[in-house]
Motif scaffolding. Structure first.
Motif, PDB file in Angstrom:
ATOM      1  N   ARG A  13       0.826  -1.191   0.000  1.00 16.20           N
ATOM      2  CA  ARG A  13       0.000   0.000   0.000  1.00 16.20           C
ATOM      3  C   ARG A  13       0.877   1.263   0.000  1.00 16.20           C
ATOM      4  NH1 ARG A  13      -5.373   1.429  -0.947  1.00 16.20           N
ATOM      5  NH2 ARG A  13      -5.891   3.259   0.286  1.00 16.20           N
ATOM      6  N   VAL A  23      -7.338   9.240  -2.380  1.00 18.25           N
ATOM      7  CA  VAL A  23      -7.193   8.036  -1.574  1.00 18.25           C
ATOM      8  C   VAL A  23      -7.473   8.383  -0.118  1.00 18.25           C
ATOM      9  CG1 VAL A  23      -5.640   6.191  -0.836  1.00 18.25           C
ATOM     10  CG2 VAL A  23      -5.465   7.117  -3.158  1.00 18.25           C
ATOM     11  N   PRO A  38     -10.512   3.749   4.342  1.00 18.33           N
ATOM     12  CA  PRO A  38     -11.890   3.246   4.192  1.00 18.33           C
ATOM     13  C   PRO A  38     -12.676   3.296   5.499  1.00 18.33           C
ATOM     14  CG  PRO A  38     -10.388   1.860   2.981  1.00 18.33           C
ATOM     15  CD  PRO A  38      -9.534   2.812   3.764  1.00 18.33           C
ATOM     16  N   GLY A  42     -10.167   8.443 -10.200  1.00 23.71           N
ATOM     17  CA  GLY A  42     -10.041   7.347  -9.258  1.00 23.71           C
ATOM     18  C   GLY A  42     -10.376   7.785  -7.844  1.00 23.71           C
ATOM     19  N   ASP A  88     -10.699   6.040  -3.962  1.00 20.37           N
ATOM     20  CA  ASP A  88     -10.355   4.813  -3.252  1.00 20.37           C
ATOM     21  C   ASP A  88     -10.442   5.064  -1.751  1.00 20.37           C
ATOM     22  OD1 ASP A  88      -9.150   2.588  -2.092  1.00 20.37           O
ATOM     23  OD2 ASP A  88      -7.570   2.445  -3.586  1.00 20.37           O
ATOM     24  N   GLY A  89     -11.348   4.347  -1.081  1.00 22.55           N
ATOM     25  CA  GLY A  89     -11.379   4.380   0.377  1.00 22.55           C
ATOM     26  C   GLY A  89     -11.974   5.634   0.975  1.00 22.55           C
ATOM     27  N   SER A 115     -12.879   4.798 -11.756  1.00 28.48           N
ATOM     28  CA  SER A 115     -12.617   3.721 -10.804  1.00 28.48           C
ATOM     29  C   SER A 115     -13.040   4.162  -9.415  1.00 28.48           C
ATOM     30  CB  SER A 115     -11.125   3.349 -10.800  1.00 28.48           C
ATOM     31  OG  SER A 115     -10.872   2.360  -9.805  1.00 28.48           O
ATOM     32  N   VAL A 138     -13.378   2.380  -5.763  1.00 28.62           N
ATOM     33  CA  VAL A 138     -13.008   1.158  -5.064  1.00 28.62           C
ATOM     34  C   VAL A 138     -13.044   1.420  -3.562  1.00 28.62           C
ATOM     35  CG1 VAL A 138     -11.231  -0.607  -4.752  1.00 28.62           C
ATOM     36  CG2 VAL A 138     -11.503   0.506  -6.979  1.00 28.62           C
ATOM     37  N   ASN A 139     -13.642   0.511  -2.813  1.00 34.76           N
ATOM     38  CA  ASN A 139     -13.664   0.582  -1.345  1.00 34.76           C
ATOM     39  C   ASN A 139     -14.276   1.887  -0.833  1.00 34.76           C
ATOM     40  OD1 ASN A 139     -12.385  -1.949  -0.975  1.00 34.76           O
ATOM     41  ND2 ASN A 139     -10.388  -1.006  -1.349  1.00 34.76           N
ATOM     42  N   CYS A 140     -15.206   2.452  -1.585  1.00 37.38           N
ATOM     43  CA  CYS A 140     -15.864   3.687  -1.166  1.00 37.38           C
ATOM     44  C   CYS A 140     -17.227   3.383  -0.553  1.00 37.38           C
ATOM     45  CB  CYS A 140     -16.017   4.639  -2.350  1.00 37.38           C
ATOM     46  SG  CYS A 140     -14.446   5.326  -2.956  1.00 37.38           S
ATOM     47  N   CYS A 186     -17.729  -1.391  -3.129  1.00 38.28           N
ATOM     48  CA  CYS A 186     -18.284  -0.183  -2.522  1.00 38.28           C
ATOM     49  C   CYS A 186     -19.566  -0.517  -1.761  1.00 38.28           C
ATOM     50  CB  CYS A 186     -18.565   0.874  -3.586  1.00 38.28           C
ATOM     51  SG  CYS A 186     -17.074   1.554  -4.372  1.00 38.28           S
TER      52      CYS A 186
END
Length: 454
Positions: free
Chosen positions: A24, A86, A89, A113, A115-116, A143, A145-147, A169
């Motif tokens: 990460r 970013v 999350p 993008g 993310d989180g 994109s 992701v993990n939202c 998500c």
């Protein structure tokens, strides 16, 4: 604490393992910390201007913007091409401040993008021209992701003419649809959780019939209401409208006011290996002007009609219905169904369709129903098991009804008849599995029949 130590700690929270955390950190090298640009978490004042400057600055430098855990009151953020945000999350929260706009939007962007990040609409009014708390138009390579998207007074996520993916998500509490996609260009919706939305879970639609190619796989969709009313326009877990070539596989869809999965005017749709539980109306629906539907290997447990492939009068035709398990059906629906075939039906089909290898149990009216009036053509009903029904197989016996083959089924525990012909709602033949003369358009052979005892 050093910047590297902070990022490592955040990564450990996200990943749970040191090795994954190091991966990460590698992903986050070169990021800009929003705090370095004046964006501070957990402030009560509006952070919109500071957040917009930070987003723009990160894009100018070609870097990701890292938002530490905390709450950021913002509104009307515009995400330019190259935006990458970013967060942590579940802990990085952008909370909509209201004012008649929306939380974030992008139009004509090449790459976006997220993310989180949690996007919280706080149930505040959104502008009528913004169809969701987040609204993206003509975005390539989107994109998410993990939202998390929650508390929208309209749809949670609205996509117009977008390409990309929405994965892992959580979308909840939307006053319209959880996710709404219009004129998609090969989107992927995978492993999301969509819950407690007022009118739709995941909606994929087009203004005119055309290839869409959306992939919908592995999502969990629960508790979808039909607050706006109607007889099926609302209240569906997954709703496909005018979009061709959509694949729907491996989803778990439960407790929807109408259908778990509804495909309207959607050609070449594939509905495969989904679990559809406690639907208020039809569990899986392929209807109106479609050509081509594969409905296979699904479980439908609890509905008024298990699977329906309908509307030959509007051009709906050509389907395979195979390997499904349909059970625990109800004869009571969410509206008056007395003008049609009614409720309590396991599988219903009309034209150019094979129904094979299915198991239907607990259909109060008909286990399998073929045709409505003259709307019946080239149907095979073969190698199915139908248990505990009123009539195991119902088939239209109206003049003009087309060829139907009923062969090799096990029809067990029926209360009225194994196979019976109907003129719409009126029974017009004796039990055709018991030696009664069949109408010329029917071929019936090799079925094993066993009525209910007593």
């Amino acid at each position: 604490m050093t910047r590297r130590s902070f990022l490592l700690g955040a990564a450990l929270c996200l990943s749970g393992t040191a090795a994954a955390a190091q991966t990460r950190i590698a992903d986050l090298r070169g990021t800009i910390d929003a705090a370095d640009l004046g964006v501070m978490p957990d402030r009560t004042d509006d952070q919109s201007a500071q957040m917009q400057r930070a987003i723009n600055r990160a894009v100018e430098k070609g870097r990701a913007l890292f938002l530490p855990a905390g709450t950021y009151p913002v509104a009307n953020l515009r995400l330019p091409s190259g935006t990458l945000i970013v967060g942590v999350p579940g802990r990085t929260r952008l909370v909509y401040q209201g004012g008649g706009g929306l939380l974030a939007t992008a139009e004509g962007a090449a790459r976006i993008g997220l993310d989180g990040v949690v996007f919280d609409g706080a149930n505040k009014l959104i502008n009528e021209h913004a169809f969701g708390l987040l609204h993206f138009l003509d975005v390539d390579h989107l994109s998410l992701v993990n939202c998390e998207i929650t508390g929208s007074s309209r749809s949670g996520l609205a996509l117009d003419r977008c390409a990309g993916q929405v994965e892992r998500c959580l979308v909840s509490g939307a006053a319209e649809a959880g996710i709404r996609s219009v004129e998609g260009r090969g989107l992927v919706f995978a492993e999301n959780v969509i819950t407690d939305c007022a009118n739709a879970g995941l909606m994929v639609m087009r203004w005119t019939k055309a290839e869409d190619g959306t992939l919908i796989r592995g999502n969990r969709i629960e508790r979808i209401a039909a607050r706006a009313g109607g007889t099926g326009q609302n209240g569906n877990g997954i709703n496909i409208f005018r979009a061709a070539g959509v694949m729907i596989t491996g989803n778990r869809v439960t407790d929807c006011a109408f259908s778990a999965i509804r495909a309207n005017t959607a050609s070449n749709v594939q509905i495969i290996a989904n679990s559809c539980l406690r639907s208020g109306e039809t569990g899986i629906y392929s209807e109106f002007e479609f050509e081509g539907a594969v409905i296979a290997d699904n479980i439908v447990d609890g509905a008024t009609i298990g699977i329906s492939v309908a509307n030959f009068m509007s051009g709906g035709r050509m389907a395979v219905v195979s390997g499904n398990l349909v059970r625990n059906l109800s004869a009571t629906g969410p509206y008056d169904g007395s003008g049609g075939a009614g409720f309590g039906i396991g599988i219903y089909v009309e034209a150019d369709t094979t129904v094979s290898g299915n198991v239907v149990e607990g259909a109060p009216k008909y286990g399998i129903m073929a045709g409505w009036g003259p709307y019946l053509r080239d149907v095979i009903i073969a190698d199915n098991v139908v248990r505990d029904s009123g009539v195991a197989v119902s088939v239209s016996a109206v003049e003009g009804a087309g060829t139907t083959l009923i062969r090799g089924n096990i029809l067990s525990g029926y209360r009225e008849a194994a196979i019976r012909g109907y003129r719409w709602q009126e029974a017009v033949t004796d039990d055709l599995a018991g030696g009664a003369a069949a109408p010329a358009h029917l071929t019936i052979s090799g079925n094993v029949v066993r009525p209910a005892s007593g």
